[in-house]
Design an enzyme around this catalytic site. Sequence first.
Site, mmCIF file in Angstrom:
data_model
loop_
_atom_site.group_PDB
_atom_site.id
_atom_site.type_symbol
_atom_site.label_atom_id
_atom_site.label_comp_id
_atom_site.label_asym_id
_atom_site.label_seq_id
_atom_site.Cartn_x
_atom_site.Cartn_y
_atom_site.Cartn_z
ATOM 1 N N ARG A 121 0.915 -1.134 0.058
ATOM 2 C CA ARG A 121 -0.102 -0.089 -0.050
ATOM 3 C C ARG A 121 0.733 1.271 0.109
ATOM 4 N NH1 ARG A 121 -2.904 -2.859 3.850
ATOM 5 N NH2 ARG A 121 -4.821 -3.949 2.908
ATOM 6 N N LYS A 143 3.505 11.360 -11.510
ATOM 7 C CA LYS A 143 2.714 10.575 -12.331
ATOM 8 C C LYS A 143 3.351 9.251 -12.409
ATOM 9 C CE LYS A 143 0.013 13.652 -14.943
ATOM 10 N NZ LYS A 143 -0.184 14.375 -16.579
ATOM 11 N N GLU A 185 10.747 18.694 -24.691
ATOM 12 C CA GLU A 185 10.232 19.102 -23.384
ATOM 13 C C GLU A 185 10.724 20.197 -22.791
ATOM 14 O OE1 GLU A 185 7.316 17.728 -22.596
ATOM 15 O OE2 GLU A 185 7.515 15.437 -23.641
ATOM 16 N N LYS A 226 8.338 23.000 -13.761
ATOM 17 C CA LYS A 226 7.384 21.954 -13.420
ATOM 18 C C LYS A 226 7.222 21.958 -11.922
ATOM 19 C CE LYS A 226 6.054 17.316 -14.282
ATOM 20 N NZ LYS A 226 5.962 16.363 -15.180
ATOM 21 N N GLU A 236 -3.706 17.376 -12.076
ATOM 22 C CA GLU A 236 -4.106 17.944 -13.327
ATOM 23 C C GLU A 236 -5.697 18.246 -13.311
ATOM 24 O OE1 GLU A 236 -1.900 15.931 -16.441
ATOM 25 O OE2 GLU A 236 -3.707 16.621 -17.907
ATOM 26 N N ARG A 240 -2.250 22.242 -14.262
ATOM 27 C CA ARG A 240 -1.099 21.072 -14.807
ATOM 28 C C ARG A 240 -1.535 20.759 -16.489
ATOM 29 N NH1 ARG A 240 1.463 16.049 -11.469
ATOM 30 N NH2 ARG A 240 2.784 15.341 -12.956
ATOM 31 N N ASN A 244 0.709 19.600 -21.423
ATOM 32 C CA ASN A 244 0.374 18.844 -22.571
ATOM 33 C C ASN A 244 0.437 19.766 -23.804
ATOM 34 O OD1 ASN A 244 -0.020 16.814 -20.913
ATOM 35 N ND2 ASN A 244 -2.348 17.246 -20.303
ATOM 36 N N HIS A 247 0.883 17.974 -27.151
ATOM 37 C CA HIS A 247 0.636 16.552 -26.833
ATOM 38 C C HIS A 247 -0.477 15.870 -27.575
ATOM 39 C CE1 HIS A 247 3.838 17.292 -24.239
ATOM 40 N NE2 HIS A 247 3.743 16.069 -23.612
ATOM 41 N N HIS A 251 0.358 13.087 -29.722
ATOM 42 C CA HIS A 251 -0.117 11.466 -29.533
ATOM 43 C C HIS A 251 -0.852 11.100 -30.663
ATOM 44 C CE1 HIS A 251 -0.361 12.172 -24.491
ATOM 45 N NE2 HIS A 251 0.816 11.780 -25.173
ATOM 46 N N HIS A 264 8.761 9.946 -28.567
ATOM 47 C CA HIS A 264 7.588 10.702 -27.877
ATOM 48 C C HIS A 264 8.029 12.149 -27.973
ATOM 49 C CE1 HIS A 264 4.437 12.214 -25.332
ATOM 50 N NE2 HIS A 264 5.586 12.945 -24.539
HETATM 51 P P1 NAD Z 1 13.441 5.144 -21.864
HETATM 52 O O1 NAD Z 1 13.084 4.935 -20.461
HETATM 53 O O2 NAD Z 1 12.586 4.189 -22.736
HETATM 54 O O3 NAD Z 1 14.865 5.451 -22.205
HETATM 55 C C1 NAD Z 1 15.177 5.482 -23.549
HETATM 56 C C2 NAD Z 1 16.634 4.609 -23.741
HETATM 57 O O4 NAD Z 1 17.732 5.380 -23.125
HETATM 58 C C3 NAD Z 1 16.405 3.343 -23.194
HETATM 59 O O5 NAD Z 1 16.862 2.491 -24.137
HETATM 60 C C4 NAD Z 1 17.174 3.431 -21.819
HETATM 61 O O6 NAD Z 1 17.642 2.075 -21.292
HETATM 62 C C5 NAD Z 1 18.296 4.218 -22.289
HETATM 63 N N1 NAD Z 1 19.006 5.170 -21.245
HETATM 64 C C6 NAD Z 1 18.427 5.704 -20.312
HETATM 65 N N2 NAD Z 1 19.473 6.362 -19.592
HETATM 66 C C7 NAD Z 1 20.435 6.212 -20.263
HETATM 67 C C8 NAD Z 1 22.061 6.649 -20.217
HETATM 68 N N3 NAD Z 1 22.251 7.692 -19.062
HETATM 69 N N4 NAD Z 1 22.685 6.490 -21.056
HETATM 70 C C9 NAD Z 1 22.591 5.417 -21.910
HETATM 71 N N5 NAD Z 1 21.297 4.995 -22.301
HETATM 72 C C10 NAD Z 1 20.222 5.420 -21.409
HETATM 73 O O7 NAD Z 1 12.496 6.663 -22.345
HETATM 74 P P2 NAD Z 1 12.232 8.020 -21.801
HETATM 75 O O8 NAD Z 1 12.065 8.980 -23.060
HETATM 76 O O9 NAD Z 1 13.160 8.381 -20.878
HETATM 77 O O10 NAD Z 1 10.743 7.771 -21.113
HETATM 78 C C11 NAD Z 1 9.682 7.488 -21.962
HETATM 79 C C12 NAD Z 1 8.682 7.201 -20.858
HETATM 80 O O11 NAD Z 1 8.396 8.082 -20.061
HETATM 81 C C13 NAD Z 1 7.147 6.763 -21.470
HETATM 82 O O12 NAD Z 1 6.765 5.476 -20.977
HETATM 83 C C14 NAD Z 1 6.294 7.805 -21.034
HETATM 84 O O13 NAD Z 1 4.907 7.392 -21.013
HETATM 85 C C15 NAD Z 1 6.822 8.418 -19.750
HETATM 86 N N6 NAD Z 1 6.622 9.660 -19.378
HETATM 87 C C16 NAD Z 1 6.090 9.849 -18.397
HETATM 88 C C17 NAD Z 1 5.907 11.219 -17.881
HETATM 89 C C18 NAD Z 1 5.447 11.205 -16.437
HETATM 90 O O14 NAD Z 1 4.914 12.433 -16.054
HETATM 91 N N7 NAD Z 1 5.449 10.245 -15.526
HETATM 92 C C19 NAD Z 1 6.353 12.323 -18.538
HETATM 93 C C20 NAD Z 1 6.608 11.922 -19.730
HETATM 94 C C21 NAD Z 1 6.843 10.647 -20.118
HETATM 95 N N1 GLY Z 2 4.338 15.024 -18.311
HETATM 96 C C1 GLY Z 2 3.102 15.804 -18.096
HETATM 97 C C2 GLY Z 2 2.815 15.954 -16.448
HETATM 98 O O1 GLY Z 2 3.719 15.321 -15.897
HETATM 99 O O2 GLY Z 2 1.658 16.134 -16.283
#
Ligand code: NAD
Ligand code: GLY
Length: 360
Positions: A121, A143, A185, A226, A236, A240, A244, A247, A251, A264
């Site tokens: 939990r 998030k 971003e 942020k 949101e 917040r 987007n 987006h 998307h 993305h």
């Molecule tokens: P990712 O986590 O897939 O990382 C991209 C690639 O880089 C992967 O292959 C990873 O292994 C590699 N990598 C990571 N750090 C590295 C480093 N320092 N050196 C070498 N390689 C490295 O992609 P991302 O773009 O970081 O994240 C995308 C995800 O984030 C999506 O699932 C998306 O939905 C999510 N997201 C969440 C929020 C939120 O607010 N929670 C916001 C935007 C995106």
């Molecule tokens: N990435 C958008 C948010 O965190 O709200």
Amino acid sequence: MRTLRVDLGERSYPIVIKRGLLSEIGSGASGLGLKGRAAVVTNPTVADLYADRVMKGLKAAGFNPVLITIPDGEEYKSLNEASKVYDGLVKHRMERSSPIIALGGGVIGDMAGFVAATYLRGVPYIQIPTTLLAQVDSSVGGKTAVNHPSGKNLIGAFYQPKAVYIDPEVLKTLPERELKAGMAEVVKYGVIWDEGFFEFLEKNSGVLYSIGRELTHAIERSCEIKAEVVGKDETESGLRSILNLGHTFGHAIEAASGYGTYRHGEAVSIGMVMAVGFSARLGLCGTEIEERVRGLLSSLGLPTDAPDIPAEALMEAMRLDKKVSGDKLRFILVTGLGKVVLKETPEAEVREFLLSLKKG
Ligand code: NAD
Ligand code: GLY
């Protein structure tokens, strides 16, 4: 070193940004009052590069850390993989006070955060983001989610970390395409919130990718913005949603072109140019703003032109997205640099805009 703060009452937490910080994570975590067992959740790519340093630091600070890895890739941000992480936590007898430490990009951060929100939990967790996207966006704001076969991030929770530790040095090993995708971003924060920051990015676009003090400043300012937005609207319900920008179009491009075609951030880059273009068409801002946003993104090596996808396919993708009410689509639109509004727009106006792009 810069320490920022996400202000959420009892759930407030620091964002620490420092070059070389990775080796000091252990003392940071014990300074938060955490101790005992700790589970570092990561993937093999990041583990090979950075797990040793983090594990050593945790041990030196008196923790008893274990490493749990999931395969690298968005397709593993699933309930199935989360279940394997729970198995690891049970096997290592992780308790309510044992922190989970997310070491990786947004995929690891979202998934480890979701596991932390639900295991027993809720257990404490720390974000150590290692991609630019994760450092400026996904690690801050709580998030957390995994994907469902029918849609991204459909299963999740708002659950804030105890701290976010950002070491810009780790970006030196990040593939160039990932670094650029994260930069979209960063530009977004200038467009939605801070004209001066947008100008800083314009002036420094030639040096940001050398991962020096300009990029560190860009990460700091992005996190500051942020943190301010999330501090005012955690879940949101209003403000917040300005995060987007780009987006809704982005998307739709990701979905209609088949996931995996665009990163993305690349789709968001195109989506932002479309959102500003749409704003100009609706008379909310001048076309010179569209040119500046396009110019900055393009000088940072990001795509800015919509791919050749039929307008109807984009409309259909937007209808399936979360930002729909009745026959209106919800957009963040730009009224000036650093100024945006949330607007519900009839489908017909959106369709007309998309068709006008085709005519060029
Ligand atoms: P990712 O986590 O897939 O990382 C991209 C690639 O880089 C992967 O292959 C990873 O292994 C590699 N990598 C990571 N750090 C590295 C480093 N320092 N050196 C070498 N390689 C490295 O992609 P991302 O773009 O970081 O994240 C995308 C995800 O984030 C999506 O699932 C998306 O939905 C999510 N997201 C969440 C929020 C939120 O607010 N929670 C916001 C935007 C995106
Ligand atoms: N990435 C958008 C948010 O965190 O709200």
